[in-house]
Design a protein around this motif. Structure first.
Motif: not given
Length: 119
Positions: A4-9, A42-46, A60-65
């Motif tokens: 989440a921090s990486k996505v935001y930055q 934005y949010s991590i949904i999975s 792991r598999r991560v999904t960002v919405r």
């Protein structure tokens, strides 16, 4: 650093995106001022295990919405800029949809990536 921090930055650093948003409006989870548009939420949904060995999670598999909220439905430029950022992080678009809320047009995009547990 969390995903989440990486996505935001990455989103916040990309000026072609932030210039399109109201007050550089990038929020986690929800927008605190729902009357100001356009914004991106934005949010991590999975975040699920994808590979394990000897009882240890290796990948792991991560999904960002991403939600792009606008007053007028003109979100194409914001969508293009957000996709560039997510692509640069190794995410790939999984699905997208459009909604019309009471006071906003919403474009929703899901992005997926695989990552090692240590990241």
């Amino acid at each position: 650093m969390s995903i989440a921090s990486k996505v935001y930055q990455a989103l916040a650093r990309y000026k072609p995106l932030t210039r399109l948003l109201h007050r550089n409006g990038i929020y986690h989870g929800r927008s605190p001022d729902a009357g100001s548009y356009p914004v991106l939420v934005y949010s991590i949904i999975s975040d699920v295990p994808a590979l394990s060995a000897d009882g240890i999670e290796l990948e792991r598999r991560v999904t960002v919405r991403l939600h792009i909220l606008t007053k007028d439905g003109a979100y194409e430029k914001i969508e293009d800029a957000a996709r560039r950022v997510m692509d640069s992080l190794g995410f790939r678009r999984y699905q997208s949809m459009e909604l019309v809320e009471k006071h906003a047009f919403v474009k929703i995009m899901d992005f997926k990536t695989g990552t090692g547990v240590e990241e």
